[in-house]
Every structure is written in structure tokens, then in C-alpha cells.
Design an enzyme around this catalytic site. Structure first.
Site: not given
Ligand code: IPE
Ligand code: IPE
Ligand code: MG
Length: 247
Positions: A21, A69
């Protein structure tokens, strides 16, 4: 010269899972588009996969795209799917060179056709590899996984294939996407968020949790080593007392 940390084989997680993340925030901090964060995130994926193979982790599971997502802006979803295809094409060599078998968990039929096809191809090409199993969670949601399991088990009961009384942990395990994987021993989440976000709810029942503020694109080999060193220090009691374990 780089020093190689030693990990006690008995104290190494057999199954490491990572919630990767912080890509978006990494890019934002640099005044760049979120997708640049995702692109740089793929570098951390490669570093981590190679480092895990080097250390001797048997199972590595990476949360790459959740069922939730899909609700992101269409342009971000599209670019993430393109990035998946690009990475699969590029990293097949890394997988072959390191004798790594690729697997996937999640509702992968939901992926765009070309991503689905590329994924199945890499899974097929690496199916005889034995050093490590890398599982990508794609269009993965733990609740959806559990709902599917409940439906399949109920149908078996209804058709008198199994009895209600025979339902146990192993039957539930066998109906999950992760049926061939052991329970998660260590779960790492980067970016400072301390939540599970619908990832492997059943499988992490007794996992050790490790949270780091490092954003995924900044996650280096040393950060992985730090997490593994921390795991080495944990006493996993599984409900018993400390005294029972030292006997
Ligand atoms: C969790 O991250 C999913 C992945 C890393 C693929 P998100 O960024 O989607 O999760 P939330 O929304 O912060 O809980
Ligand atoms: C994790 O990074 C990747 C996916 C969930 C696909 P994020 O895209 O959630 O990055 P933040 O949490 O917005 O920084
Ligand atoms: Mg994230």
C-alpha cells in the site's frame, strides 16, 4: 559490501503475505500522477520477490488488486490493468531465473481479457517451478471468497455429498482460493495504514502482523529483512502459555 542477514530456518515464515500500500501517496508527495507511484511499486515487487526467493521463503502472497479497487476511477483501473500485463510480460524472466511458480487468487475472470490471458500464460509457463510459490491476489476479496465457499459447501450438503457434521476447518480450507497454501505466518502492510482491507481474513487467523510507515515504492530489501528479524523475535503461542512452549 552488502551483508547478508542470516535467518534461522525454523523462525522464517513459511507463508508471507504483503498488503502493498501507498503507491498513490508516494506519487502525490512528489507531485506526480498516481500511476507513476504504481509503476515504481512494480520495482518493489521485483525486489521483494527476489529477496524472498533468496532467503528461502516458500510462499509469498501479494495483494495487488482488491474487489473494492474496481471502484477507483476508470482511468486508474485501466492503467493498473495495463501495468499488470506489462509486468507479467517483463517479469516472466525473473520468475524463470529464480525457479518461481506463479499462482493467482481472486475472481480473475473479472480481469480484462488480455490481462487474464497473460496471467494464465505465465501461470502455465512457470507451473513446474519449485523454489518458491508466488501468489498474486487479483480482484481478490476475502468476503467474496468466503461467500463462494459457503455456497459450494451448502450445495454439497444439499446434494448429500457431505453431511453438516463433517464440516470442519479442512473442508472450509479446501473451498477457498488458497486451498493449496498453508496459513499465513506473517502479514506485512506498508504505508502506515493499520487495517486488513478484506485480505485473507480466514487465513490470517494466527498470523503475526507487521505494519510499517514506508510507502510501497520505497520498500527495499532491508525493510523486508527488518520485518523478518522482528518476526523472529515473536513468540507464537497459539493459545498456550509461554512455559508450555519452552518445555
Ligand atoms: C488494499 O489497499 C488493496 C491492495 C493493496 C491491493 P487499498 O489502498 O485499496 O485499501 P484501503 O482502501 O486503504 O483500505
Ligand atoms: C496500493 O497503493 C496499490 C493498490 C491498491 C492497487 P494505493 O494506490 O492504494 O496507494 P495509496 O494508498 O492511495 O497511497
Ligand atoms: Mg491504498
Amino acid at each position: 559490501m552488502e551483508s547478508k542477514p542470516q535467518f534461522h530456518p525454523d523462525k522464517l515464515p513459511k507463508h508471507l503475505a504483503i498488503i502493498m500500500d501507498g503507491n498513490g501517496r508516494w506519487a502525490k508527495q512528489k507531485g506526480m500522477l498516481r500511476i507513476i507511484g504504481h509503476e515504481n511499486g512494480t520495482k518493489s515487487v521485483r525486489t521483494t520477490v527476489e529477496a524472498c526467493a533468496e532467503i528461502g521463503i516458500e510462499h509469498l502472497t501479494l495483494y495487488a488488486f482488491s474487489t473494492e479497487n474496481w471502484n477507483r476511477p476508470k482511468t486508474e483501473v485501466n492503467t493498473l490493468m495495463k501495468l499488470l500485463v506489462k509486468s507479467l510480460k517483463k517479469e516472466i524472466k525473473t520468475l524463470q531465473d529464480n525457479n518461481i511458480k506463479l499462482m493467482a487468487i481472486g475472481n480473475i475472470n473479472e480481469l480484462p481479457k488480455n490481462a487474464h490471458k497473460e496471467l494464465l500464460e505465465v501461470i502455465d509457463k512457470t507451473k513446474s517451478n519449485t523454489h518458491m510459490i508466488l501468489t498474486l491476489a487479483l480482484s481478490y476479496g476475502s468476503r467474496e471468497e468466503l461467500i463462494n465457499a459457503v455456497k459450494a459447501i451448502s450445495s454439497n450438503v444439499k446434494n448429500n455429498i457431505i453431511s453438516i457434521d463433517s464440516i470442519d476447518e479442512s473442508i472450509i480450507n479446501n473451498h477457498l482460493y488458497t486451498q493449496n497454501l498453508p496459513d499465513v505466518d506473517l502479514l506485512i502492510r506498508t504505508s502506515g495504514e493499520q487495517r486488513i482491507s478484506n485480505f485473507l481474513l480466514w487465513q490470517i487467523a494466527y498470523a503475526e502482523l507487521y505494519f510499517t510507515d514506508i510507502l510501497w515504492p520505497d520498500f527495499q530489501k532491508e525493510d523486508l529483512h527488518k520485518a523478518l528479524k522482528c518476526y523472529e523475535q515473536r513468540e507464537r503461542r497459539f493459545g498456550k502459555t509461554s512455559e508450555q512452549l519452552s518445555k
